[in-house]
Design an enzyme around this catalytic site. Structure first.
Site, PDB file in Angstrom:
ATOM      1  N   HIS A  19      -2.570  -2.302  -9.865  1.00 53.84           N
ATOM      2  CA  HIS A  19      -3.607  -1.701  -9.020  1.00 53.84           C
ATOM      3  C   HIS A  19      -4.843  -2.577  -9.006  1.00 53.84           C
ATOM      4  O   HIS A  19      -5.181  -3.178 -10.024  1.00 53.84           O
ATOM      5  CB  HIS A  19      -3.982  -0.298  -9.527  1.00 53.84           C
ATOM      6  CG  HIS A  19      -4.621   0.543  -8.469  1.00 53.84           C
ATOM      7  ND1 HIS A  19      -5.972   0.496  -8.217  1.00 53.84           N
ATOM      8  CD2 HIS A  19      -4.089   1.415  -7.576  1.00 53.84           C
ATOM      9  CE1 HIS A  19      -6.238   1.322  -7.206  1.00 53.84           C
ATOM     10  NE2 HIS A  19      -5.125   1.888  -6.802  1.00 53.84           N
ATOM     11  N   ASP A  38       2.058   5.543  -6.640  1.00 56.46           N
ATOM     12  CA  ASP A  38       3.307   5.529  -5.886  1.00 56.46           C
ATOM     13  C   ASP A  38       4.543   5.692  -6.758  1.00 56.46           C
ATOM     14  O   ASP A  38       5.601   6.073  -6.257  1.00 56.46           O
ATOM     15  CB  ASP A  38       3.420   4.224  -5.086  1.00 56.46           C
ATOM     16  CG  ASP A  38       2.612   4.290  -3.809  1.00 56.46           C
ATOM     17  OD1 ASP A  38       2.606   5.362  -3.184  1.00 56.46           O
ATOM     18  OD2 ASP A  38       1.978   3.288  -3.447  1.00 56.46           O
ATOM     19  N   HIS A  89       0.881  -1.191   0.000  1.00 55.26           N
ATOM     20  CA  HIS A  89       0.000   0.000   0.000  1.00 55.26           C
ATOM     21  C   HIS A  89       0.907   1.227   0.000  1.00 55.26           C
ATOM     22  O   HIS A  89       1.634   1.473  -0.955  1.00 55.26           O
ATOM     23  CB  HIS A  89      -0.928  -0.106   1.224  1.00 55.26           C
ATOM     24  CG  HIS A  89      -2.031   0.902   1.298  1.00 55.26           C
ATOM     25  ND1 HIS A  89      -2.425   1.698   0.248  1.00 55.26           N
ATOM     26  CD2 HIS A  89      -2.875   1.244   2.334  1.00 55.26           C
ATOM     27  CE1 HIS A  89      -3.438   2.477   0.622  1.00 55.26           C
ATOM     28  NE2 HIS A  89      -3.723   2.218   1.884  1.00 55.26           N
TER      29      HIS A  89
HETATM   30  N1  ACO Z   1       4.887  -6.186 -10.611  1.00 52.62           N
HETATM   31  C1  ACO Z   1       4.813  -7.325 -11.328  1.00 52.62           C
HETATM   32  N2  ACO Z   1       3.657  -8.007 -11.515  1.00 52.62           N
HETATM   33  C2  ACO Z   1       2.568  -7.504 -10.946  1.00 52.62           C
HETATM   34  C3  ACO Z   1       2.576  -6.309 -10.193  1.00 52.62           C
HETATM   35  C4  ACO Z   1       3.801  -5.649 -10.034  1.00 52.62           C
HETATM   36  N3  ACO Z   1       3.885  -4.533  -9.351  1.00 52.62           N
HETATM   37  N4  ACO Z   1       1.346  -6.048  -9.748  1.00 52.62           N
HETATM   38  C5  ACO Z   1       0.573  -7.029 -10.193  1.00 52.62           C
HETATM   39  N5  ACO Z   1       1.302  -7.906 -10.925  1.00 52.62           N
HETATM   40  C6  ACO Z   1       0.823  -9.122 -11.572  1.00 52.62           C
HETATM   41  C7  ACO Z   1       0.758 -10.266 -10.570  1.00 52.62           C
HETATM   42  O1  ACO Z   1       1.959 -10.994 -10.522  1.00 52.62           O
HETATM   43  C8  ACO Z   1      -0.383 -11.059 -11.150  1.00 52.62           C
HETATM   44  O2  ACO Z   1       0.084 -11.714 -12.307  1.00 52.62           O
HETATM   45  P1  ACO Z   1      -0.427 -13.150 -12.734  1.00 52.62           P
HETATM   46  O3  ACO Z   1      -1.927 -12.997 -12.913  1.00 52.62           O
HETATM   47  O4  ACO Z   1       0.327 -13.428 -13.970  1.00 52.62           O
HETATM   48  O5  ACO Z   1      -0.093 -14.060 -11.573  1.00 52.62           O
HETATM   49  C9  ACO Z   1      -1.361  -9.998 -11.615  1.00 52.62           C
HETATM   50  O6  ACO Z   1      -0.541  -8.877 -11.967  1.00 52.62           O
HETATM   51  C10 ACO Z   1      -2.380  -9.592 -10.575  1.00 52.62           C
HETATM   52  O7  ACO Z   1      -1.684  -9.152  -9.399  1.00 52.62           O
HETATM   53  P2  ACO Z   1      -2.211  -9.260  -7.922  1.00 52.62           P
HETATM   54  O8  ACO Z   1      -1.074  -9.092  -6.969  1.00 52.62           O
HETATM   55  O9  ACO Z   1      -3.069 -10.467  -7.754  1.00 52.62           O
HETATM   56  O10 ACO Z   1      -3.151  -7.986  -7.867  1.00 52.62           O
HETATM   57  P3  ACO Z   1      -3.820  -7.392  -6.570  1.00 52.62           P
HETATM   58  O11 ACO Z   1      -4.997  -6.645  -7.052  1.00 52.62           O
HETATM   59  O12 ACO Z   1      -4.019  -8.396  -5.507  1.00 52.62           O
HETATM   60  O13 ACO Z   1      -2.705  -6.394  -6.002  1.00 52.62           O
HETATM   61  C11 ACO Z   1      -1.270  -4.578  -5.799  1.00 52.62           C
HETATM   62  C12 ACO Z   1      -2.640  -5.066  -6.292  1.00 52.62           C
HETATM   63  C13 ACO Z   1      -1.075  -4.976  -4.336  1.00 52.62           C
HETATM   64  C14 ACO Z   1      -1.249  -3.075  -5.896  1.00 52.62           C
HETATM   65  C15 ACO Z   1      -0.182  -5.230  -6.681  1.00 52.62           C
HETATM   66  O14 ACO Z   1      -0.319  -4.759  -7.999  1.00 52.62           O
HETATM   67  C16 ACO Z   1       1.207  -4.948  -6.151  1.00 52.62           C
HETATM   68  O15 ACO Z   1       1.684  -5.707  -5.298  1.00 52.62           O
HETATM   69  N6  ACO Z   1       1.887  -3.875  -6.655  1.00 52.62           N
HETATM   70  C17 ACO Z   1       3.179  -3.510  -6.154  1.00 52.62           C
HETATM   71  C18 ACO Z   1       3.033  -2.709  -4.876  1.00 52.62           C
HETATM   72  C19 ACO Z   1       2.472  -1.327  -5.127  1.00 52.62           C
HETATM   73  O16 ACO Z   1       2.887  -0.623  -6.024  1.00 52.62           O
HETATM   74  N7  ACO Z   1       1.532  -0.942  -4.265  1.00 52.62           N
HETATM   75  C20 ACO Z   1       0.898   0.364  -4.309  1.00 52.62           C
HETATM   76  C21 ACO Z   1      -0.512   0.234  -4.773  1.00 52.62           C
HETATM   77  S1  ACO Z   1      -1.301   1.813  -4.917  1.00 52.62           S
HETATM   78  C22 ACO Z   1      -1.531   2.296  -3.338  1.00 52.62           C
HETATM   79  O17 ACO Z   1      -1.733   1.545  -2.440  1.00 52.62           O
HETATM   80  C23 ACO Z   1      -1.434   3.714  -3.053  1.00 52.62           C
END
Ligand code: ACO
Length: 385
Positions: free
Chosen positions: A266, A317, A227
């Protein structure tokens, strides 16, 4: 998930991470993930980003309306006067700095500030909430000054929130571009539907726990790297990549190693994060003023390389990170800066929750064993695992 055959719990399959679940109504912000639009009380963030201040955004979130000139001056004055901490809380900060992360110190500060507030009826809660908005900025600046062994700089209530924060942090006069940049950041991050930290604030408020308990929950929730903590990690990555030419190899390796790339992806936005373009443009402006375009170009190239390989969006972010960095904010203060903005939304949501409260209490589906045989302690064999 396959359940034990004898499990009689008939609760339906949960949605992991509550994805797509609508937990409540709100009049505060709406996020259109398909079109990449964010609105505060119906006002498009694209309009607010161009020509408002953080104070004006707070007026919108607290009053659900655009302020008159008088209301805005009153808000600016009230937040200005709120940028003061009780001496005992300054002592708490003094004791903690250097021993724990700024975000942990901030969480403790928010909790401690609650001891200096009286219980008031709901109709009088907004000034208390606003005080917290002012105090969090002062606490963040103070955490930095004290840990660096620098003298504390008192707030100047005559100044705008963004300008005064930069002055309290750095001890010198910020430039016009720097003030605009921080204002933009504070406006854009002020609210965002039922994000994890806002949701936790509302869950806490839903038990009718007090405002400071709710905001303490929110600060704790924001601190996680999935987050609010992602901005710090995004900056570490940009600095590690160092120059645009290194981005391709770095991102290729990250994907090969199945690493999550911070600042990307996201839960709600599918095409673009409504805040991205504003943060990106402002980062370019600030980098230009600082004569440090390498940071901007490196960030831009990382974004290009990520998007080339996977269709995940660039979230708020990512460009927040180089923007704050170029404003001279130390990396470990990025998430506290996020809190300094989001406290506007958190407090507005807590007020909204109290106005139409019902305990937030979902269920869990039990998937463990049932009808197990209980053995009294004296009859249990020593080795159980
Ligand atoms: N880098 C690489 N792959 C990613 C990323 C990333 N940052 N984010 C999502 N993916 C991929 C996952 O590996 C997954 O791939 P797959 O379907 O091939 O297995 C798919 O995209 C879905 O990802 P999830 O993690 O299941 O998505 P979720 O909705 O649960 O998570 C989150 C969202 C937590 C923001 C995620 O994208 C993440 O971990 N991002 C990195 C951390 C980040 O930037 N957080 C800030 C979010 S904005 C905020 O809070 C202000």
């Amino acid at each position: 998930m396959s359940l034990p055959k004898d499990n009689k719990d008939s609760i339906p399959e949960p949605t992991k991470g509550l994805e797509g679940i609508v937990a409540a109504d709100t009049n505060l912000s709406s996020v259109n993930g398909e079109k990449g639009i964010l609105r505060y009380c119906g006002f498009n963030i694209d309009d607010l980003a161009l020509d408002t201040t953080f104070e004006e955004t707070i007026c919108i979130l607290y009053d659900y309306e655009l302020p008159t000139e008088d209301r805005l001056s009153e808000m600016t004055k009230n937040i200005g006067e709120a940028r003061v901490l009780p001496d005992e809380v300054v002592e708490v900060i003094t004791k903690l700095v250097g021993k724990t992360s700024p975000m942990s110190t901030l969480r403790t500060v928010v909790s401690a500030l609650g001891h200096y507030e009286k219980n008031v009826p709901l109709s009088e809660l907004a000034p208390k909430a606003l005080r917290l908005v002012g105090q969090i900025a002062t606490a963040v600046a103070m955490i930095h000054r004290l840990r660096e062994g620098l003298p504390i700089i008192k707030a100047d209530p005559e100044r705008g929130h963004a300008e005064d924060f930069l002055r309290m942090l750095h001890g010198d006069e910020p430039s016009k571009i720097q003030i605009n940049a921080l204002n933009l950041y504070l406006i854009l991050l002020a609210d965002h539907g039922f994000n994890a930290s806002t949701f936790s604030a509302r869950v806490t408020a839903g038990t009718l726990a007090n405002l400071h308990s709710a905001i303490t929950s929110a600060v704790g929730t924001l601190s996680g790297p999935l987050h609010g903590g992602a901005n710090e990690k995004a900056m570490d990555m940009i600095l590690e990549v160092g120059k645009p030419e290194n981005a391709s190899e770095y991102i290729e390796n990250a994907f090969n190693n199945k690493q999550k790339i911070m600042g990307f992806g996201h839960r709600v936005y599918k095409v673009d994060d409504a805040r991205r373009i504003h943060l990106k443009n402002m980062t370019e402006l600030v980098c230009k003023e600082n004569g440090n375009m390498e940071i901007y170009r490196t960030a831009e190239e990382i974004e290009r390389q990520v998007r080339k390989r996977k269709s995940i969006i660039t979230n708020v972010d990512f460009y927040s990170a180089p923007l704050l960095y170029e404003l001279g904010i130390p990396t470990d203060l990025f998430t506290p800066l996020f809190a300094m903005s989001r406290v506007a939304g958190w407090t507005a949501h807590v007020l909204e929750q109290y106005k139409n409260n019902r305990l937030i209490r979902p269920r869990a589906r039990y998937v463990g064993q049932i009808d197990r045989t209980f053995t009294p302690l004296q009859h249990r064999s020593e080795k159980r695992f």
